[in-house]
Design an enzyme around this catalytic site. Structure first.
Site, PDB file in Angstrom:
ATOM      1  N   GLU A 178       3.458  89.704 -76.195  1.00  0.00           N
ATOM      2  CA  GLU A 178       4.615  89.742 -74.577  1.00  0.00           C
ATOM      3  C   GLU A 178       5.656  89.482 -75.353  1.00  0.00           C
ATOM      4  OE1 GLU A 178       1.813  88.355 -71.311  1.00  0.00           O
ATOM      5  OE2 GLU A 178       3.534  86.793 -72.136  1.00  0.00           O
ATOM      6  N   GLU A 361      -5.160  89.939 -71.256  1.00  0.00           N
ATOM      7  CA  GLU A 361      -4.969  89.089 -71.074  1.00  0.00           C
ATOM      8  C   GLU A 361      -5.107  88.907 -69.013  1.00  0.00           C
ATOM      9  OE1 GLU A 361      -1.698  86.053 -70.269  1.00  0.00           O
ATOM     10  OE2 GLU A 361      -1.781  86.410 -72.968  1.00  0.00           O
TER      11      GLU A 361
END
Length: 460
Positions: A178, A361
């Site tokens: 991320e 995720e």
């Protein structure tokens, strides 16, 4: 397409491509969120250790000093993964455990991760390893952190050391987790470590994070890594109205939240819309940077949680305009599984070189998971996971090459600025006793794994 299932069960529909034997199911964790042991085994301080010590930075002044005590309980936790029948486990290797400040390897840290990977191999579980999951060593931050171009090279050094020692036990590497969060939340809004707040910092940090990805990819491949990628968070975006202003706002939000990372990786350029959003702000790009950043990946990890509805801010940007009467989690995030399907299909159209995808995720937080008679009833989480599995199957039927799905997260853990107030785990953790209790969502996932084995005959 058909509406997404809302059944209170965890099972892809009959005929879904998620039943194929090669599709991977797993769960994920991150080092700082679960390990604890911050002063053991030669680990050095990180930006999150420093940030957590800042008054008011984290809810209740909490930190990852103990977290889930995974540093001491790792064997039981890996055995727990195996007990659920999962194909794969996603973890991160802490930079601060593996590399000393002088750039030399820390043998004790490498030994720790080697034991974890050996235990996974013992159970036949594939290891998906992330190198940078936000826990930059503080000594590198003291030299500028991600605002210093040299940090990209230090990530490559870390990748080299880690892959030389651990590479034969790793199924897939992710260089960075991320980068949007590390760049924007850490350097643009300042709500994450290291707590800087300037759009110019965010833009520069993003470029160096992506440059670090390119350099680390080269180091990993030089050491024989078979699968190398990057993990990015993405957000579904809708316009609050069909007015030109609101539609423009949605375009700019999508450019920031999604294309800021994916365009340089997959097209070799930053989206032009960022200049509309942040006029006159651009990173310090040198010759060869974009070619390095856009080195072809073996896979892309996609983290997805919610949709954002936006309107024009009356200037050249966007503002969140939350919808009424929609399901939300305790994070305030809208539950919108169709957004994952639509994003995946959109990415396939936008990026001709889109590599295979792993959903690295996906999950939801709650704040009221409690153990009652040995059971944790988290029916909303089961429904959340189920509906997203249906969405992934629909994207696959539309031609998107999705190879795996990782629930976030294996354990309740330190949820960054939220401290321990929000629980994302499919396994409940009593932080006072460190007792682990699989929630109904974990048991549902276990039942799905058993059903898939029966259908595929892979283990017959």
């Amino acid at each position: 397409m058909n509406d997404l299932s809302n059944d209170d069960v965890l099972s892809p529909p009959p005929g879904s491509p998620l039943w194929l034997p090669d599709f991977l199911f797993g769960a994920g964790t991150a080092a700082y969120q679960i390990e604890g042991g911050v002063a053991e085994g030669g680990r050095v301080p990180t930006i999150w250790d420093t940030f957590c010590a800042r008054p008011g930075a984290v809810r209740n002044g909490e930190s990852g000093v103990v977290a889930c005590d995974h540093y001491h309980r790792w064997q039981d936790d890996i055995d727990l993964v195996a007990s659920l029948g999962l194909d794969a486990y996603r973890l991160s290797v802490a930079w601060s455990r593996v590399m000393r400040p002088d750039g030399s390897p820390n043998a004790a840290g490498l030994d720790f991760y080697e034991r974890i990977l050996d235990r996974l191999a013992h159970h036949g579980i594939r290891a998906f390893v992330t190198l940078y999951h936000w826990d930059l060593p503080q000594h590198l931050q003291d030299r500028g952190g991600w605002l210093n171009r040299d940090t990209a090279s230090r990530l490559a050094d870390f990748a080299d050391v880690a892959s030389r020692r651990l590479g034969d036990r790793v199924a897939a590497w992710a260089t960075v987790n991320e980068p949007w969060c590390a760049a924007w939340l850490g350097h643009g809004s300042g709500v994450h470590a290291p707590g800087l707040a300037d759009v110019r910092y965010a833009v520069e940090a993003m470029h160096h994070l992506l440059l670090g990805h390119g350099l680390a990819t080269a180091a990993l491949r030089a050491n024989g890594a078979a699968q190398v990628g990057l993990v990015t968070n993405v957000t579904a975006v809708s316009a609050d109205s069909q007015s030109p202003e609101d539609r423009q706002a949605a375009r700019l939000a999508g450019a920031c939240w999604n294309h800021w990372v994916l365009d340089p990786l997959l097209l070799g350029t930053y989206p032009e819309a960022l200049q509309e959003l942040w006029p006159g702000v651009s990173p310090s790009v040198r010759d060869g940077d974009m070619a390095l950043i856009s080195t072809p990946m073996d896979y892309i990890g996609i983290n997805y949680y919610f949709r954002a509805n936006v309107r024009s801010d009356g200037a050249h940007g966007y503002a969140d305009k939350g919808l009424d009467r929609v399901e939300r989690t305790v994070m305030g995030w809208e539950v919108y599984p169709a957004g994952l399907r639509d994003l995946l299909i959109g990415f396939k159209g936008r990026y001709p070189a889109l590599p295979p995808v792993h959903i690295t995720e996906n999950g939801m937080a709650s704040d009221d998971d409690t153990v009652v008679d040995g059971r944790v009833d988290d029916a909303q989480r089961v429904r959340y996971l189920q509906r997203h599995l249906v969405a992934i199957g629909q994207a696959m039927r539309a031609g998107v090459d999705v190879r795996g799905y990782f629930a976030w997260s294996l354990l309740d853990n330190f949820e960054w600025v939220e401290g321990y107030a929000k629980r994302f785990g499919i396994v409940h953790v009593d932080y006072a006793t460190q007792q682990r209790t699989p929630k109904d969502s974990a048991l549902a996932l276990k039942a799905l794994m058993a059903a898939r084995r029966k259908v595929s005959g892979r283990f017959s």
